[in-house]
Design an enzyme around this catalytic site. Structure first.
Site, PDB file in Angstrom:
ATOM      1  N   ALA A 299       0.852  -1.187   0.000  1.00 43.00           N
ATOM      2  CA  ALA A 299       0.000   0.000   0.000  1.00 43.00           C
ATOM      3  C   ALA A 299       0.887   1.236   0.000  1.00 43.00           C
ATOM      4  CB  ALA A 299      -0.900  -0.003   1.235  1.00 43.00           C
ATOM      5  N   LYS A 300       0.325   2.372  -0.229  1.00 44.73           N
ATOM      6  CA  LYS A 300       1.085   3.621  -0.142  1.00 44.73           C
ATOM      7  C   LYS A 300       0.097   4.768  -0.039  1.00 44.73           C
ATOM      8  CE  LYS A 300       5.480   4.873  -0.308  1.00 44.73           C
ATOM      9  NZ  LYS A 300       6.667   4.123   0.096  1.00 44.73           N
ATOM     10  N   GLY A 301       0.561   5.877   0.536  1.00 39.37           N
ATOM     11  CA  GLY A 301      -0.286   7.062   0.620  1.00 39.37           C
ATOM     12  C   GLY A 301       0.526   8.286   0.275  1.00 39.37           C
TER      13      GLY A 301
END
Ligand code: NAD
Length: 434
Positions: free
Chosen positions: A123-125
């Site tokens: 995941a990444k933000g």
């Protein structure tokens, strides 16, 4: 990894593949997967599924600035895959953040967690903002509102953020606090990279560099050379680079050159990197350290040495300078320091590459340890953290090296092959819901 192409649409909407002209990280990440899929004969249905993110959330973040005006920022949280476990990946605060960049970084996290053999997906933000031009209060407000917007999709068993470019342990503490206030009780395990006093792990600060050092030790063993006595050059004397330098120094290496954004220093005799760190703390740069010559970052990369550690920016070793690299081992502490064109040149020159997703996988591994400690509310000593890190790094290196030697894949392709095959196996065993 084979050179990748940018997929473009012509006026009729037909897909065309052309050499990378305008860099689109998401197209590049998809192309990398396509290239590996072909090499390993990946099942077509699994390939199709893995080519897209599982979820991409886009949020607006209104923040009351110090001047009483409201500014609206744009943020994202992308879960590429939860096939092997909850999402894991950092949050980036930078003006250049785009959804495509976050999607690519999330996919790369899927491969990195699989390669390290830790039970997470990717995941990444990110938030498009410039924290360097914001006050601490503004960054705190932005962080708390962003956290509350992505709250439905994060959680200790769902998706666990961590620091990335421009996000600090303090930012992680605000995320943990905001999440906990909304739940009504303290949830340490929602985010990693926190300060130790609010559920962080000992050894986290050094983890990336320590992991890089362990993989370098394994590489030296594989090449049947002694690590002690090797000359070392480090580009980028920040968190990853400066710590890698003194950990390698502690192993008996001779650190002959290091650099930061202002330039580099070089001495054939070598120097103590801890003393350079002190000098940098006082003066703001490594440049000017006594008894060293000043060199440019370009010259530094081309020095004759045993181990070259790029620990600064992307695309530092490219088609322009790859044939001038004279290291025996390149250990990529930074993400993406070598272009696909340079990869091929280094391989042809017989330089041993420890690719980024392996060399810097120590950071996410100790993030996993932090999460484990948080959810058990049982904290380990620094020695325990480092011993377990060594085990994970050695296991990952051995898996990649076996594929490299057995299947004659270059080291980067071998990393991706190990990672994608692990994700594909989990996907195949779980089947497709419903
Ligand atoms: P950092 O900001 O602490 O350090 C970066 C260093 O690079 C600084 O010393 C800076 O002066 C230097 N630098 C900037 N531009 C340069 C240039 N043109 N030439 C030479 N040096 C230059 O960052 P960091 O956390 O050490 O991260 C460095 C790299 O490692 C990044 O690619 C990052 O993605 C990767 N990485 C870091 C971690 C981690 O835990 N810190 C984990 C995984 C990957």
């Amino acid at each position: 990894m084979a050179p990748v192409g940018t997929v473009k649409q012509d006026t009729k909407g037909t897909k065309m593949t052309s050499p990378v002209q305008e860099f689109n990280p998401w197209r590049m990440a998809q192309s990398q997967l396509d290239a590996v899929a072909e090499k390993i004969g990946l099942d077509e249905n699994i390939h199709k599924t893995l080519r897209e993110p599982q979820r991409a959330l886009s949020v607006s973040i209104p923040v009351k600035m110090e001047n009483d005006k409201v500014e609206v920022f744009h943020g994202y949280r992308v879960l590429h895959s939860s096939v092997r476990g909850p999402g894991k990946g950092g949050i980036r605060y930078h003006p250049d953040v785009t959804l495509d960049e976050v999607k690519a970084l999330a996919m790369w996290m899927t491969w990195k967690t699989a390669l390290m053999g830790i039970p997470y997906g990717g995941a990444k933000g990110g938030v498009s903002c410039n924290p360097k031009e914001m006050t601490t209060t503004e960054v705190e407000r932005l962080t708390r509102r962003y956290t509350s917007e992505i709250l439905p999709v994060i959680g200790p068993y769902m998706d666990i953020p961590a620091p990335d470019v421009n996000t600090t342990p303090q930012v992680m503490a605000w995320i943990m606090d905001t999440y906990s206030m909304k739940r009504g009780y303290t949830v340490h395990g929602v985010v990693t990279g926190k300060p130790v006093s609010v559920g962080g792990s000992l050894g986290r600060n050094e983890a990336t560099a320590r992991g890089c050092m362990f993989t370098t030790m394994s590489a030296a063993k594989a090449l049947d050379i002694s690590l002690s006595g090797q000359t070392v050059v480090v580009q980028g004397f920040g968190n990853a680079g400066s710590i890698a330098a003194y950990l390698l120094y502690d192993q008996g290496c001779n650190i002959i050159a290091v650099s930061d954004s202002r330039g580099g220093i070089f001495s054939t005799k070598g120097f103590d990197p801890r003393a350079v760190l002190e000098h940098k703390k006082k003066t703001g740069s490594v440049v000017g350290f006594p008894d060293t010559d000043t060199i440019t970052n370009e010259e530094l990369l081309e020095l004759e040495c045993g181990i070259l550690v790029p620990a600064a920016l992307e695309n530092q070793i490219s088609g322009k300078n790859a044939d001038k690299i004279k290291a025996k081992i390149v250990a990529e502490a930074a993400n993406g320091p070598t272009t696909p064109e340079a990869d091929k040149i280094l391989t042809d020159k017989g330089i041993f590459l420890i690719p980024d997703i392996l060399a810097n996988g120590g950071g996410v591994t100790v993030s996993y340890f932090e999460w484990l400690q948080d959810i058990q509310a049982f904290f380990w000593s620094e020695r325990e953290v480092n011993l377990r890190l060594r085990e994970v790094m050695n296991r990952a290196f051995d898996a990649v090296y076996k594929v490299h030697t057995d299947r004659k894949f270059d080291m980067r392709t071998a990393c991706y092959a190990v990672a994608v095959e692990r994700v594909a196996e989990a996907q195949s065993l779980r089947g497709l819901y419903p």
